[in-house]
Design a protein around this motif. Structure first.
Motif, PDB file in Angstrom:
ATOM      1  N   ILE A   1       0.212  10.173   1.171  1.00 43.17           N
ATOM      2  CA  ILE A   1       0.023   9.736   2.548  1.00 43.17           C
ATOM      3  C   ILE A   1       1.260  10.135   3.353  1.00 43.17           C
ATOM      4  O   ILE A   1       2.307  10.419   2.781  1.00 43.17           O
ATOM      5  CB  ILE A   1      -0.235   8.211   2.641  1.00 43.17           C
ATOM      6  N   GLY A   2       1.128  10.165   4.695  1.00 42.55           N
ATOM      7  CA  GLY A   2       2.226  10.703   5.483  1.00 42.55           C
ATOM      8  C   GLY A   2       2.464   9.980   6.793  1.00 42.55           C
ATOM      9  O   GLY A   2       1.524   9.568   7.487  1.00 42.55           O
ATOM     10  N   PHE A   3       3.728   9.846   7.141  1.00 44.53           N
ATOM     11  CA  PHE A   3       4.175   9.202   8.371  1.00 44.53           C
ATOM     12  C   PHE A   3       3.682   9.961   9.601  1.00 44.53           C
ATOM     13  O   PHE A   3       3.694  11.188   9.648  1.00 44.53           O
ATOM     14  CB  PHE A   3       5.709   9.165   8.376  1.00 44.53           C
ATOM     15  N   THR A   4       3.266   9.204  10.613  1.00 43.64           N
ATOM     16  CA  THR A   4       2.973   9.783  11.921  1.00 43.64           C
ATOM     17  C   THR A   4       3.098   8.685  12.976  1.00 43.64           C
ATOM     18  O   THR A   4       3.427   7.531  12.668  1.00 43.64           O
ATOM     19  CB  THR A   4       1.585  10.451  11.960  1.00 43.64           C
TER      20      THR A   4
ATOM     21  N   GLU B   1       9.705  -2.114  -5.015  1.00 43.22           N
ATOM     22  CA  GLU B   1      10.157  -0.811  -5.486  1.00 43.22           C
ATOM     23  C   GLU B   1       9.631   0.282  -4.554  1.00 43.22           C
ATOM     24  O   GLU B   1       8.422   0.368  -4.308  1.00 43.22           O
ATOM     25  CB  GLU B   1       9.643  -0.562  -6.900  1.00 43.22           C
ATOM     26  N   PRO B   2      10.505   1.121  -3.988  1.00 48.42           N
ATOM     27  CA  PRO B   2      10.033   2.149  -3.060  1.00 48.42           C
ATOM     28  C   PRO B   2       9.196   3.202  -3.768  1.00 48.42           C
ATOM     29  O   PRO B   2       9.325   3.410  -4.974  1.00 48.42           O
ATOM     30  CB  PRO B   2      11.334   2.747  -2.503  1.00 48.42           C
ATOM     31  N   PRO B   3       8.343   3.873  -3.018  1.00 46.48           N
ATOM     32  CA  PRO B   3       7.473   4.902  -3.614  1.00 46.48           C
ATOM     33  C   PRO B   3       8.233   6.205  -3.834  1.00 46.48           C
ATOM     34  O   PRO B   3       9.397   6.350  -3.459  1.00 46.48           O
ATOM     35  CB  PRO B   3       6.400   5.079  -2.545  1.00 46.48           C
TER      36      PRO B   3
ATOM     37  N   ASP C   1       0.829  -1.202   0.000  1.00 48.48           N
ATOM     38  CA  ASP C   1       0.000   0.000   0.000  1.00 48.48           C
ATOM     39  C   ASP C   1       0.863   1.252   0.000  1.00 48.48           C
ATOM     40  O   ASP C   1       0.562   2.236  -0.676  1.00 48.48           O
ATOM     41  CB  ASP C   1      -0.918   0.009   1.227  1.00 48.48           C
ATOM     42  N   LEU C   2       1.952   1.209   0.761  1.00 49.00           N
ATOM     43  CA  LEU C   2       2.859   2.353   0.816  1.00 49.00           C
ATOM     44  C   LEU C   2       3.576   2.542  -0.514  1.00 49.00           C
ATOM     45  O   LEU C   2       3.802   3.669  -0.954  1.00 49.00           O
ATOM     46  CB  LEU C   2       3.889   2.161   1.936  1.00 49.00           C
ATOM     47  N   ALA C   3       3.933   1.431  -1.139  1.00 59.27           N
ATOM     48  CA  ALA C   3       4.706   1.500  -2.380  1.00 59.27           C
ATOM     49  C   ALA C   3       3.915   2.144  -3.510  1.00 59.27           C
ATOM     50  O   ALA C   3       4.500   2.692  -4.450  1.00 59.27           O
ATOM     51  CB  ALA C   3       5.168   0.102  -2.781  1.00 59.27           C
ATOM     52  N   GLN C   4       2.616   2.095  -3.420  1.00 61.61           N
ATOM     53  CA  GLN C   4       1.790   2.585  -4.518  1.00 61.61           C
ATOM     54  C   GLN C   4       1.428   4.063  -4.387  1.00 61.61           C
ATOM     55  O   GLN C   4       0.766   4.619  -5.254  1.00 61.61           O
ATOM     56  CB  GLN C   4       0.500   1.757  -4.583  1.00 61.61           C
TER      57      GLN C   4
END
Length: 301
Positions: A237-240, A214-216, A185-188
């Motif tokens: 999307i963002g890290f928290t 493959e990284p986003p 999900d993160l990669a996309q």
């Protein structure tokens, strides 16, 4: 050893001659006389005069300076005594490096209780990115460090807190329907996260590489408010983290949700070099932090 100009002057004032004063230092009469002349030039006034019969006498300027010099000597002796009392009482100064974001979880003034209970301790605490925090500890510039959970072989680390990593997602994004975000999900998606000097970023890239994904596209923001705004604008999307996402400034809106990511965690602890043996006050501080974190977690539960 007499080094202060005021000490030289007081010797000259109290002695019958420069030669007699110079013998008490000891130094040559010529050198002593030169020191007094330099002091006169610095002050811009004559301190001693010679009468017609060759008698040396102090001027009114010297009388004033002598009273000042006596007060200065008394103050200096008091200061030396105070330093000696502090030294003999076991006064301790602790230097602590701290990863950015950790004080936000521990709460403002998180060291106040410790310092009140230990008046013989002073603490210098500086916040810095994760990588720098470990580097300055490794270089011996700090006694302890509040590090993001470390696996460094040269550290002893006491983990104080750990939580899942969350990612902010706009509520109208299909990902918002997920209970848990997977690596795919993160990669996309375009992703905002603190950058190179932060472990969350390094751990994320290492995970993509390890699993052959493959990284986003990554946008690096060190400021958590910018990450939130990035998500709110629909740019990705963002890290928290749970303690950040629960802040009133962020959870007051339904436009963005915070979702956990599978098998990603973030934590921090107290670290010190293996070559460093913590003193009694350092051990007291570690115990204090363990208790404070435990209390805060119970309050949040």
């Amino acid at each position: 050893m007499l080094q202060d100009k005021c000490d030289y002057f007081m010797l000259a004032y109290d002695s019958p001659s420069f030669s007699a004063a110079a013998n008490k230092v000891p130094m040559s009469p010529q050198g002593f006389a030169k020191a007094i002349r330099n002091l006169e030039r610095e002050l811009g006034v004559p301190l001693f005069a010679v009468d017609e019969d060759g008698t040396r006498r102090a001027t009114p300027y010297a009388d004033e300076l002598y009273e000042y010099a006596k007060r200065m000597r008394a103050e200096r002796n008091l200061l030396a005594s105070a330093f000696e009392r502090i030294s003999s009482s076991g006064y301790v100064e602790l230097r602590i490096a701290c990863s950015l974001g950790v004080p936000g979880l521990l709460g403002s003034g998180f060291l106040d209780g410790f310092l009140e209970a230990h008046p013989d301790v002073s603490i210098t605490l500086n916040e810095m990115p994760d990588a720098l925090c470990e580097s300055v500890l490794r270089d011996g510039l700090y006694d302890l460090a509040l590090t993001v959970s470390s696996t460094a072989d040269d550290f002893v680390s006491h983990e104080l807190y750990a939580s899942p990593v969350l990612y902010w997602v706009r509520a109208d994004d299909p990902l918002a329907e997920c209970d848990v975000l997977e690596l795919g999900d993160l990669a996309q998606r375009r992703l905002a996260i603190p950058g190179d000097d932060f472990k969350c970023y390094c751990d994320l890239l290492a995970r993509f590489e390890r699993e052959g994904v493959e990284p986003p596209a990554i946008v690096k923001y060190s400021e958590i408010f910018w990450i939130y705004e990035f998500v709110l604008r629909g740019e990705g999307i963002g890290f928290t983290l749970p303690h950040l996402a629960s802040l009133e400034v962020f959870n007051g809106s339904d436009a963005v949700v915070a979702l956990p990511t599978r098998d990603f965690r973030w934590g921090f602890g107290v670290s010190y070099l293996k070559a460093h043996t913590p003193g009694p006050r350092e051990e007291d501080l570690i115990a204090y932090l363990e208790q404070r974190v435990a209390r805060r977690m119970r309050t949040r539960a």
